[in-house]
Write a protein that holds these residues in place. Sequence first.
Motif, PDB file in Angstrom:
ATOM      1  N   LYS A  12     -29.719  27.236   1.763  1.00  0.00           N
ATOM      2  CA  LYS A  12     -29.037  27.520   3.033  1.00  0.00           C
ATOM      3  C   LYS A  12     -30.044  27.657   4.169  1.00  0.00           C
ATOM      4  CE  LYS A  12     -25.679  30.646   5.125  1.00  0.00           C
ATOM      5  NZ  LYS A  12     -24.827  31.857   4.927  1.00  0.00           N
ATOM      6  N   THR A  13     -31.160  28.348   3.892  1.00  0.00           N
ATOM      7  CA  THR A  13     -32.206  28.501   4.910  1.00  0.00           C
ATOM      8  C   THR A  13     -32.808  27.163   5.296  1.00  0.00           C
ATOM      9  OG1 THR A  13     -32.733  30.677   4.011  1.00  0.00           O
ATOM     10  CG2 THR A  13     -34.372  29.651   5.452  1.00  0.00           C
ATOM     11  N   GLN A  14     -33.044  26.308   4.303  1.00  0.00           N
ATOM     12  CA  GLN A  14     -33.580  24.985   4.564  1.00  0.00           C
ATOM     13  C   GLN A  14     -32.612  24.151   5.402  1.00  0.00           C
ATOM     14  OE1 GLN A  14     -36.643  24.013   3.712  1.00  0.00           O
ATOM     15  NE2 GLN A  14     -36.339  22.088   4.799  1.00  0.00           N
ATOM     16  N   ALA A  15     -31.322  24.299   5.114  1.00  0.00           N
ATOM     17  CA  ALA A  15     -30.321  23.558   5.877  1.00  0.00           C
ATOM     18  C   ALA A  15     -30.286  23.993   7.337  1.00  0.00           C
ATOM     19  CB  ALA A  15     -28.939  23.750   5.235  1.00  0.00           C
ATOM     20  N   VAL A  16     -30.443  25.312   7.555  1.00  0.00           N
ATOM     21  CA  VAL A  16     -30.461  25.830   8.934  1.00  0.00           C
ATOM     22  C   VAL A  16     -31.673  25.299   9.683  1.00  0.00           C
ATOM     23  CG1 VAL A  16     -30.680  27.914  10.344  1.00  0.00           C
ATOM     24  CG2 VAL A  16     -29.130  27.892   8.384  1.00  0.00           C
ATOM     25  N   GLU A  17     -32.844  25.290   9.015  1.00  0.00           N
ATOM     26  CA  GLU A  17     -34.069  24.783   9.652  1.00  0.00           C
ATOM     27  C   GLU A  17     -33.938  23.304   9.985  1.00  0.00           C
ATOM     28  OE1 GLU A  17     -37.266  25.672   7.069  1.00  0.00           O
ATOM     29  OE2 GLU A  17     -37.294  27.829   7.510  1.00  0.00           O
ATOM     30  N   ASP A  18     -33.356  22.527   9.076  1.00  0.00           N
ATOM     31  CA  ASP A  18     -33.161  21.102   9.335  1.00  0.00           C
ATOM     32  C   ASP A  18     -32.218  20.875  10.509  1.00  0.00           C
ATOM     33  OD1 ASP A  18     -34.849  20.542   7.257  1.00  0.00           O
ATOM     34  OD2 ASP A  18     -33.234  20.243   5.785  1.00  0.00           O
ATOM     35  N   GLN A  19     -31.200  21.742  10.612  1.00  0.00           N
ATOM     36  CA  GLN A  19     -30.254  21.611  11.709  1.00  0.00           C
ATOM     37  C   GLN A  19     -30.923  21.912  13.051  1.00  0.00           C
ATOM     38  OE1 GLN A  19     -26.802  24.091  11.352  1.00  0.00           O
ATOM     39  NE2 GLN A  19     -25.846  23.332  13.223  1.00  0.00           N
ATOM     40  N   GLU A  20     -31.800  22.962  13.057  1.00  0.00           N
ATOM     41  CA  GLU A  20     -32.498  23.307  14.286  1.00  0.00           C
ATOM     42  C   GLU A  20     -33.446  22.200  14.716  1.00  0.00           C
ATOM     43  OE1 GLU A  20     -34.370  27.010  13.493  1.00  0.00           O
ATOM     44  OE2 GLU A  20     -32.546  28.202  13.779  1.00  0.00           O
ATOM     45  N   LYS A  21     -34.103  21.581  13.714  1.00  0.00           N
ATOM     46  CA  LYS A  21     -35.031  20.499  14.041  1.00  0.00           C
ATOM     47  C   LYS A  21     -34.299  19.290  14.587  1.00  0.00           C
ATOM     48  CE  LYS A  21     -38.605  21.780  10.663  1.00  0.00           C
ATOM     49  NZ  LYS A  21     -39.333  21.369   9.448  1.00  0.00           N
ATOM     50  N   SER A  22     -33.035  19.092  14.187  1.00  0.00           N
ATOM     51  CA  SER A  22     -32.281  17.929  14.623  1.00  0.00           C
ATOM     52  C   SER A  22     -31.590  18.134  15.965  1.00  0.00           C
ATOM     53  CB  SER A  22     -31.227  17.558  13.565  1.00  0.00           C
ATOM     54  OG  SER A  22     -30.281  18.610  13.424  1.00  0.00           O
ATOM     55  N   GLU A  23     -31.647  19.337  16.515  1.00  0.00           N
ATOM     56  CA  GLU A  23     -31.014  19.608  17.802  1.00  0.00           C
ATOM     57  C   GLU A  23     -31.870  19.075  18.940  1.00  0.00           C
ATOM     58  OE1 GLU A  23     -30.288  23.736  18.041  1.00  0.00           O
ATOM     59  OE2 GLU A  23     -28.631  23.733  16.591  1.00  0.00           O
ATOM     60  N   PRO A  24     -31.232  18.633  20.026  1.00  0.00           N
ATOM     61  CA  PRO A  24     -32.003  18.155  21.182  1.00  0.00           C
ATOM     62  C   PRO A  24     -32.872  19.261  21.779  1.00  0.00           C
ATOM     63  CG  PRO A  24     -29.693  17.505  21.338  1.00  0.00           C
ATOM     64  CD  PRO A  24     -29.780  18.466  20.213  1.00  0.00           C
ATOM     65  N   ILE A  25     -34.003  18.888  22.338  1.00  0.00           N
ATOM     66  CA  ILE A  25     -34.934  19.841  22.947  1.00  0.00           C
ATOM     67  C   ILE A  25     -34.569  20.013  24.416  1.00  0.00           C
ATOM     68  CG2 ILE A  25     -37.348  20.260  23.536  1.00  0.00           C
ATOM     69  CD1 ILE A  25     -38.099  18.531  21.102  1.00  0.00           C
ATOM     70  N   PRO A  26     -34.255  21.215  24.845  1.00  0.00           N
ATOM     71  CA  PRO A  26     -33.902  21.417  26.265  1.00  0.00           C
ATOM     72  C   PRO A  26     -35.148  21.416  27.146  1.00  0.00           C
ATOM     73  CG  PRO A  26     -33.841  23.509  25.100  1.00  0.00           C
ATOM     74  CD  PRO A  26     -34.127  22.460  24.058  1.00  0.00           C
ATOM     75  N   LEU A  27     -34.938  21.227  28.432  1.00  0.00           N
ATOM     76  CA  LEU A  27     -36.050  21.222  29.378  1.00  0.00           C
ATOM     77  C   LEU A  27     -36.763  22.571  29.416  1.00  0.00           C
ATOM     78  CD1 LEU A  27     -37.371  19.489  31.748  1.00  0.00           C
ATOM     79  CD2 LEU A  27     -35.938  20.853  33.264  1.00  0.00           C
ATOM     80  N   THR A  28     -36.005  23.648  29.198  1.00  0.00           N
ATOM     81  CA  THR A  28     -36.592  24.990  29.264  1.00  0.00           C
ATOM     82  C   THR A  28     -37.667  25.214  28.201  1.00  0.00           C
ATOM     83  OG1 THR A  28     -34.729  25.777  27.926  1.00  0.00           O
ATOM     84  CG2 THR A  28     -34.577  26.062  30.311  1.00  0.00           C
TER      85      THR A  28
END
Length: 414
Positions: free
Chosen positions: A6-22
């Motif tokens: 589950k932790t690995q899945a959360v990390e993969d999801q965060e890595k796949s999210e777009p990077i905001p300008l902030t």
Amino acid sequence: MAAISKTQAVEDQEKSEPIPLTSFLKYANVFYLSIGMLAYDHKNNGKRRQLLLHWIFVAQMVNLNAVLLSELIYVFLAIASGSNFLEATMNLSFIGFVIVGDLKIWHIWRQRNKLTQVVNELEHLHPQRLDQQVTYNVKDHLSGYRRYSKFYFGMHLVLIWTYNLYWAVYYLVCDFWLGVRKFERMLPYYCWVPWNWKTGHSYNYYLMYVSQNIAGQACLSGQLAADMLMCALVTLLVMHFLRLSGHIEGHVAGVASPKRDLQFLQAVVAYNQRLLNLCQHINEIFGVSLLCNFVSSSFIICFVGFQMTIGGKIDNLVMLVLFLFCAMVQVFMIATYAQRLIDASEQIGQAVYNHDWYNANLRYRKMLVLIVKRAQQPSCLKATMFLSVSLVTVADLLQLSYKFFALLRTMYST
């Protein structure tokens, strides 16, 4: 095992999210918030939060300038009396550092509205979807900027707190713990005040020690925030210039109708013009800051080099080496980002020449000449009207610093 998955899945999801300008502006915002300053309009800023930050900012600036005034009085009295020449020259390095920090904070505060417009414009240009960010190579640009930033502010934090906490650590180790030497009250920076803090009440000494520490960190935060904010904006500009170059090189002219080719060229020119306007605004915002950086770095290298050549205690020499190294890191980092901007903007003309334009109609090919001609005047960072920043500027700065050093050394010898 399920928890690990589950932790690995959360990390993969965060890595796949777009990077905001902030994400590019995060470090600069943290240092600005530490002195209670907002360099540009942030979203969802409550009135209470703004009021609290305002009073924190006022208190920080009053304390910083009070410490600066006490250091200036010390140098003036030392020069007037002809005593403490070495301490006065060391203080001049600190005074230059504080004045530059003061000017940077004040100038960025004055340019807040224009800086907000630049950030909003970059927000509009910033790719929002993950597939778009892959073509812009956003992740690699952010990763490179973070590596430089961490090294940059890490070195400066080590420097300032080595100075700030030296006498506190000296007391704890040598006197309180080992009992080797009797402790004499000392402050991180030489200053003059109308009371005797060496032999008076201890709370006066502790109050001044804390005040100088807070002032040193406030000055450093203002300097680091301005430099990292400028480098973040330049990184974003470089990212867009490189993306525009790749977009031009990938175009094959003459396959579609001439109207489509001209529409493509029109979009390219409009995009390039927006980037050129952004570069001009960045120069207007940070021009004074850049000029202060290079002028102060020249004097700091000169005075610190002078202190190192005349000898002294080993602990003072170690701190002076740190100070000199940080001044050099600042100059090289800014010059490196400025050179990247020059190279990326020049690449537009190369991309126009390299793309497949042979089968396009005559009007299209004639318009390419104008774009190439404009690209021969690359975008660059300018320290107001006096200086265009690049890696060549570093060599000029070192030559100027050596001339001042030789002059100061001659004055001291005679």
